[in-house]
Write a protein that holds these residues in place. Structure first.
Motif, mmCIF file in Angstrom:
data_model
loop_
_atom_site.group_PDB
_atom_site.id
_atom_site.type_symbol
_atom_site.label_atom_id
_atom_site.label_comp_id
_atom_site.label_asym_id
_atom_site.label_seq_id
_atom_site.Cartn_x
_atom_site.Cartn_y
_atom_site.Cartn_z
ATOM 1 N N ARG A 4 -74.357 65.076 -57.887
ATOM 2 C CA ARG A 4 -75.166 64.253 -57.472
ATOM 3 C C ARG A 4 -75.884 64.131 -56.152
ATOM 4 N NH1 ARG A 4 -72.739 60.090 -54.743
ATOM 5 N NH2 ARG A 4 -70.589 60.327 -54.375
ATOM 6 N N LEU A 5 -76.730 63.691 -55.899
ATOM 7 C CA LEU A 5 -77.249 63.527 -54.545
ATOM 8 C C LEU A 5 -76.330 62.405 -53.852
ATOM 9 C CD1 LEU A 5 -79.230 64.469 -52.469
ATOM 10 C CD2 LEU A 5 -80.836 62.720 -53.169
ATOM 11 N N ASP A 6 -75.788 62.905 -52.817
ATOM 12 C CA ASP A 6 -74.962 61.966 -52.003
ATOM 13 C C ASP A 6 -75.893 61.098 -50.739
ATOM 14 O OD1 ASP A 6 -72.308 61.047 -51.276
ATOM 15 O OD2 ASP A 6 -73.076 61.593 -49.360
ATOM 16 N N ASN A 7 -76.393 62.099 -49.887
ATOM 17 C CA ASN A 7 -77.325 61.607 -48.858
ATOM 18 C C ASN A 7 -78.377 62.604 -48.641
ATOM 19 O OD1 ASN A 7 -76.356 62.811 -46.183
ATOM 20 N ND2 ASN A 7 -74.542 61.973 -46.870
ATOM 21 N N VAL A 8 -79.245 62.210 -47.794
ATOM 22 C CA VAL A 8 -80.318 63.032 -46.983
ATOM 23 C C VAL A 8 -79.783 62.878 -45.511
ATOM 24 C CG1 VAL A 8 -82.665 63.240 -46.352
ATOM 25 C CG2 VAL A 8 -82.051 62.695 -48.704
ATOM 26 N N GLY A 9 -79.934 63.747 -44.709
ATOM 27 C CA GLY A 9 -79.595 63.796 -43.187
ATOM 28 C C GLY A 9 -80.869 64.072 -42.733
ATOM 29 N N ILE A 10 -81.003 63.108 -41.584
ATOM 30 C CA ILE A 10 -82.160 63.519 -40.705
ATOM 31 C C ILE A 10 -81.563 63.316 -39.200
ATOM 32 C CG2 ILE A 10 -84.219 62.430 -40.026
ATOM 33 C CD1 ILE A 10 -84.584 61.212 -42.854
ATOM 34 N N ALA A 11 -81.761 64.438 -38.369
ATOM 35 C CA ALA A 11 -81.581 64.404 -36.995
ATOM 36 C C ALA A 11 -82.751 63.565 -36.361
ATOM 37 C CB ALA A 11 -81.831 65.704 -36.399
ATOM 38 N N VAL A 12 -82.336 62.626 -35.373
ATOM 39 C CA VAL A 12 -83.349 61.861 -34.775
ATOM 40 C C VAL A 12 -83.204 61.714 -33.226
ATOM 41 C CG1 VAL A 12 -83.462 60.333 -36.449
ATOM 42 C CG2 VAL A 12 -81.814 59.734 -34.855
ATOM 43 N N ARG A 13 -84.225 61.389 -32.635
ATOM 44 C CA ARG A 13 -84.310 61.296 -31.147
ATOM 45 C C ARG A 13 -83.776 60.121 -30.462
ATOM 46 N NH1 ARG A 13 -89.381 61.111 -31.245
ATOM 47 N NH2 ARG A 13 -89.714 63.349 -31.247
ATOM 48 N N ASP A 14 -83.802 58.870 -31.107
ATOM 49 C CA ASP A 14 -83.060 57.709 -30.791
ATOM 50 C C ASP A 14 -82.457 57.037 -31.984
ATOM 51 O OD1 ASP A 14 -82.661 55.149 -29.900
ATOM 52 O OD2 ASP A 14 -84.697 54.974 -28.808
ATOM 53 N N LEU A 46 -72.839 74.931 -35.707
ATOM 54 C CA LEU A 46 -73.179 74.939 -34.219
ATOM 55 C C LEU A 46 -71.930 74.738 -33.525
ATOM 56 C CD1 LEU A 46 -76.166 72.348 -34.359
ATOM 57 C CD2 LEU A 46 -76.272 74.955 -33.716
ATOM 58 N N ASP A 47 -71.826 75.508 -32.572
ATOM 59 C CA ASP A 47 -70.433 75.711 -31.748
ATOM 60 C C ASP A 47 -70.802 74.493 -30.790
ATOM 61 O OD1 ASP A 47 -69.126 77.824 -32.809
ATOM 62 O OD2 ASP A 47 -70.023 79.169 -31.418
ATOM 63 N N GLY A 48 -69.472 73.648 -30.523
ATOM 64 C CA GLY A 48 -69.604 72.569 -29.704
ATOM 65 C C GLY A 48 -70.419 71.356 -30.185
ATOM 66 N N ASN A 49 -70.459 71.119 -31.294
ATOM 67 C CA ASN A 49 -71.454 70.254 -32.119
ATOM 68 C C ASN A 49 -70.614 68.834 -31.810
ATOM 69 O OD1 ASN A 49 -73.186 68.833 -34.120
ATOM 70 N ND2 ASN A 49 -71.576 69.525 -35.624
ATOM 71 N N THR A 50 -71.500 68.004 -31.205
ATOM 72 C CA THR A 50 -71.126 66.529 -30.987
ATOM 73 C C THR A 50 -72.441 65.557 -31.274
ATOM 74 O OG1 THR A 50 -69.374 66.932 -29.229
ATOM 75 C CG2 THR A 50 -70.217 64.662 -29.265
ATOM 76 N N ALA A 51 -72.073 64.963 -32.241
ATOM 77 C CA ALA A 51 -73.396 63.890 -32.566
ATOM 78 C C ALA A 51 -72.804 62.716 -32.863
ATOM 79 C CB ALA A 51 -73.991 64.453 -33.873
ATOM 80 N N TYR A 70 -77.788 64.034 -31.780
ATOM 81 C CA TYR A 70 -77.100 65.195 -31.152
ATOM 82 C C TYR A 70 -76.892 64.578 -29.723
ATOM 83 C CZ TYR A 70 -76.706 68.051 -34.916
ATOM 84 O OH TYR A 70 -76.095 68.788 -36.088
ATOM 85 N N VAL A 71 -75.648 64.997 -29.222
ATOM 86 C CA VAL A 71 -75.166 64.762 -28.044
ATOM 87 C C VAL A 71 -74.987 66.091 -27.365
ATOM 88 C CG1 VAL A 71 -73.192 63.992 -26.562
ATOM 89 C CG2 VAL A 71 -73.870 62.719 -28.499
ATOM 90 N N HIS A 72 -74.509 67.083 -28.173
ATOM 91 C CA HIS A 72 -74.327 68.545 -27.716
ATOM 92 C C HIS A 72 -74.441 69.452 -28.988
ATOM 93 C CE1 HIS A 72 -72.619 72.263 -26.369
ATOM 94 N NE2 HIS A 72 -72.953 71.974 -25.454
ATOM 95 N N PRO A 73 -75.014 70.614 -29.070
ATOM 96 C CA PRO A 73 -75.906 71.067 -28.110
ATOM 97 C C PRO A 73 -77.253 70.267 -28.071
ATOM 98 C CG PRO A 73 -76.275 72.209 -30.085
ATOM 99 C CD PRO A 73 -75.057 71.345 -30.179
ATOM 100 N N ASP A 74 -78.245 70.018 -27.005
ATOM 101 C CA ASP A 74 -79.379 69.373 -27.069
ATOM 102 C C ASP A 74 -80.160 69.475 -28.219
ATOM 103 O OD1 ASP A 74 -78.610 68.542 -24.481
ATOM 104 O OD2 ASP A 74 -79.773 70.289 -23.352
ATOM 105 N N ALA A 75 -80.718 68.370 -28.602
ATOM 106 C CA ALA A 75 -81.775 68.507 -29.694
ATOM 107 C C ALA A 75 -82.874 69.342 -29.618
ATOM 108 C CB ALA A 75 -82.021 67.003 -30.139
ATOM 109 N N ILE A 76 -83.409 69.974 -30.402
ATOM 110 C CA ILE A 76 -84.388 70.969 -30.274
ATOM 111 C C ILE A 76 -85.758 70.162 -30.707
ATOM 112 C CG2 ILE A 76 -85.673 72.740 -31.132
ATOM 113 C CD1 ILE A 76 -82.898 73.972 -31.699
ATOM 114 N N GLU A 77 -86.645 69.739 -29.985
ATOM 115 C CA GLU A 77 -88.121 69.086 -30.257
ATOM 116 C C GLU A 77 -88.900 69.716 -30.976
ATOM 117 O OE1 GLU A 77 -89.068 65.821 -30.056
ATOM 118 O OE2 GLU A 77 -87.337 65.061 -28.855
#
Length: 146
Positions: A4-14, A46-51, A70-77
């Motif tokens: 079953r679909l649990d969720n959709v994940g989206i990286a955001v700027r803010d 991702l190594d050092g992943n913090t979000a 993302y806190v680390h690594p920096d988000a990619i625009e």
């Protein structure tokens, strides 16, 4: 095997602005956390992943979105995706009043890409660009299935 679909994940700027947008549309925040550690590095790749994350749920309880900043690594625009870009790029919400949904979106500076279309007198549909460039589709069913 069951799936079953649990969720959709989206990286955001803010994260805060994104939460405000989606909660104004009627979603509720189920939980928030900061994730990091070896388990997160392994799961995400991702190594050092913090979000910082927030999980939001639709009012009917059937749909969930996980937003993460993302806190680390920096988000990619990247350039915002267009509707014909290959890959996942939009989230669609069935709404009972597209005009009311668009009023909420407008309060966040989000407006239809082109306008609201009517498909065969069955649906009113529109795409808009939400927070962090997320493509959001609203679909209002105009008639009941026979």
């Amino acid at each position: 095997m069951s799936i079953r679909l649990d969720n959709v994940g989206i990286a955001v700027r803010d994260l805060e602005a994104t939460i405000a947008f989606f909660t104004d549309l009627g979603l509720t925040v189920l939980g928030r956390a900061r994730i990091s550690g070896e388990w997160a590095d392994t799961a995400v790749g991702l190594d050092g992943n913090t979000a910082d994350i927030a999980v939001l749920q639709t009012p009917d309880g059937n749909g969930r979105i996980e937003m993460f900043q993302y806190v680390h690594p920096d988000a990619i625009e990247a350039e915002p995706v267009q509707p014909n870009t290959i890959g996942m790029h939009r989230v669609c919400f069935a709404v009972d009043d597209i005009d009311a949904a668009l009023e909420v979106a407008a309060r966040h500076g989000c407006h239809p890409l082109r306008g609201v279309a009517t498909y065969d007198d069955v649906y009113k549909l529109t795409y808009l660009r939400g927070p962090s460039g997320i493509l959001v589709m609203f679909a209002e069913k105009l008639q009941k299935a026979d």
